[in-house]
Design an enzyme around this catalytic site. Structure first.
Site, PDB file in Angstrom:
ATOM      1  N   ASP A  15       0.981  -1.559   0.236  1.00 30.82           N
ATOM      2  CA  ASP A  15      -0.500   0.205   0.076  1.00 30.82           C
ATOM      3  C   ASP A  15       0.742   1.081   0.051  1.00 30.82           C
ATOM      4  O   ASP A  15       1.210   2.096   1.235  1.00 30.82           O
ATOM      5  CB  ASP A  15      -1.010  -0.314   1.192  1.00 30.82           C
ATOM      6  CG  ASP A  15       0.077  -0.352   2.616  1.00 30.82           C
ATOM      7  OD1 ASP A  15      -0.740   0.568   3.749  1.00 30.82           O
ATOM      8  OD2 ASP A  15       0.693  -0.757   2.703  1.00 30.82           O
ATOM      9  N   HIS A 247       9.973  -1.258   9.101  1.00 30.57           N
ATOM     10  CA  HIS A 247       8.180  -2.351   9.276  1.00 30.57           C
ATOM     11  C   HIS A 247       8.691  -3.094   8.143  1.00 30.57           C
ATOM     12  O   HIS A 247       8.290  -4.518   7.769  1.00 30.57           O
ATOM     13  CB  HIS A 247       6.496  -1.528   9.640  1.00 30.57           C
ATOM     14  CG  HIS A 247       6.424  -1.428  10.338  1.00 30.57           C
ATOM     15  ND1 HIS A 247       5.995  -1.675  11.520  1.00 30.57           N
ATOM     16  CD2 HIS A 247       6.285  -0.420  10.929  1.00 30.57           C
ATOM     17  CE1 HIS A 247       5.797  -0.875  12.745  1.00 30.57           C
ATOM     18  NE2 HIS A 247       5.852  -0.298  11.659  1.00 30.57           N
TER      19      HIS A 247
HETATM   20  O1  RIB Z   1       1.419  -0.752  11.011  1.00 29.87           O
HETATM   21  C1  RIB Z   1       2.911  -1.346   9.969  1.00 29.87           C
HETATM   22  C2  RIB Z   1       2.209  -1.478   8.548  1.00 29.87           C
HETATM   23  O2  RIB Z   1       0.777  -0.790   8.076  1.00 29.87           O
HETATM   24  C3  RIB Z   1       3.309  -0.758   7.644  1.00 29.87           C
HETATM   25  O3  RIB Z   1       3.231  -2.110   6.478  1.00 29.87           O
HETATM   26  C4  RIB Z   1       2.202   0.298   7.096  1.00 29.87           C
HETATM   27  O4  RIB Z   1       3.451   0.481   5.412  1.00 29.87           O
HETATM   28  C5  RIB Z   1       1.460   0.220   6.850  1.00 29.87           C
HETATM   29  O5  RIB Z   1       0.941  -0.211   6.028  1.00 29.87           O
HETATM   30 CA    CA Z   2       2.475  -1.136   4.104  1.00 36.11          CA
END
Ligand code: RIB
Ligand code: CA
Length: 327
Positions: A15, A247
């Site tokens: 995303d 992340h």
């Molecule tokens: O919780 C973190 C995730 O949520 C990551 O992938 C960030 O880009 C959002 O998509």
């Molecule tokens: Ca993400």
């Protein structure tokens, strides 16, 4: 003459928000990775904006037109119009950094179609990496029920096993955005790695590291530093200082084998799809931990609970200098 190892074929569903962009740049800078396609989903921004951002990231990496990009779901698996996390990633998903119109064009296929077609064309070779809500993967499973047998593996950034959530006290954002999709993906019989907040919140990039990228001679690192600025400001409220959790790039590094988890358990994982305060919570059966059982009989989801905590330096190095091939 030793044979050059085959490249790792990765299809990334994301995303494309800020940390997805960093993960894409990390993979694109690795000559041993074959990024076979990118598909986009709503989450940080809408799926169409995520697709536009992905095309822009390919331009920054000098890879325009080389990687098929397809737009996916704008709604959840059960048809709910999502609340987007634009407060975290900036209105355009790239921290407000405007690159203008991307040079590349989107695939005419939908994201689930591109996922299924790509995997069918290379059975057993393609590893799916998902760093956004898992809606496209859930739809792809409906399109091709044999998908779990056709992929080489699946790595998901998402969930929280023992750690608190980030979008609600109980739920991590990718799972919370589409709990029904996450449940379907976690319950499918494929080899899964779930890179949870338990691990990703321990991998922090500092402002000094972001400024090091900004001051470098690398256009890729300079771009990453620019888009991260807004994200770092958001994380002041979480870590108490300008920084961010890595992340998606941690999930990417685990998917390609650059990082071996320090602590993980292979267990059954499900998702709360109710409509109460714990909607979107990941329920991982970690009860074996008290007798040192790291793998539950019949389970297929390896939940990554901890990594070394020093990965951000590798990300900075990779974005500034790239990576020499292992071959
Ligand atoms: O919780 C973190 C995730 O949520 C990551 O992938 C960030 O880009 C959002 O998509
Ligand atoms: Ca993400």
């Amino acid at each position: 003459m030793p044979e050059t190892p085959a490249k790792k074929a990765i299809l990334m569903d994301c995303d494309t928000g800020v940390d997805d962009a960093v993960a894409l740049l990390y993979l694109l800078a690795d000559p041993d990775v074959d990024l076979v396609a990118v598909t986009t989903v709503f989450g940080n921004v809408g799926a169409a904006t995520a697709a536009r951002n992905t095309l822009s990231v390919l331009d920054v990496a000098g890879r325009t037109g080389e990687v098929p990009v397809a737009k996916g779901s704008e709604r959840t698996l059960i048809g709910i119009e999502p609340e987007l996390a634009t407060d975290v990633h900036g209105g355009n998903g790239l921290g407000g950094v405007d690159l203008g119109e991307p040079a590349g064009a989107l695939s005419p296929k939908s994201a689930p179609e591109l996922i299924v077609d790509t995997v069918r064309r290379r059975p057993g070779e393609v590893h799916l990496l998902a760093t956004g809500p898992f809606t496209n993967l859930a739809v792809a499973l409906r399109l091709e029920p044999e998908l779990p047998a056709l992929v080489s593996g699946v790595t998901l950034m998402g969930g929280a096993a023992m750690a608190p959530g980030n979008i609600t006290p109980a739920a991590e954002a990718n799972v919370w955005h589409d709990p029904e999709a996450a449940h379907a993906v976690l319950c499918a019989p494929w080899p899964l790695t779930l890179v949870a907040l338990d691990a990703t919140m321990g991998e922090v990039m500092s402002e000094a590291q972001r400024l090091e990228m900004a001051a470098s001679a690398s256009p890729v690192a300079q771009f990453a530093a620019r888009v991260l600025d807004h994200y770092f400001e958001f994380y002041r409220s979480i870590y108490g200082e300008k920084s961010c959790a890595c992340h998606d790039v941690l999930a990417a590094a685990i998917a390609v084998g650059d990082i071996v988890p320090k602590r993980s358990m292979t267990v059954t994982a499900t998702v709360d799809t109710g409509f109460g305060p714990s909607r979107g919570a990941t329920v991982c059966d970690l009860r074996g931990m008290y007798k040192g059982e790291l793998s539950q009989a019949g389970a297929n989801c390896t939940v990554v609970l901890e990594t070394a905590g020093d990965f951000s330096a590798t990300v900075v190095e990779r974005l500034i200098h790239g990576k020499r091939s292992a071959g």
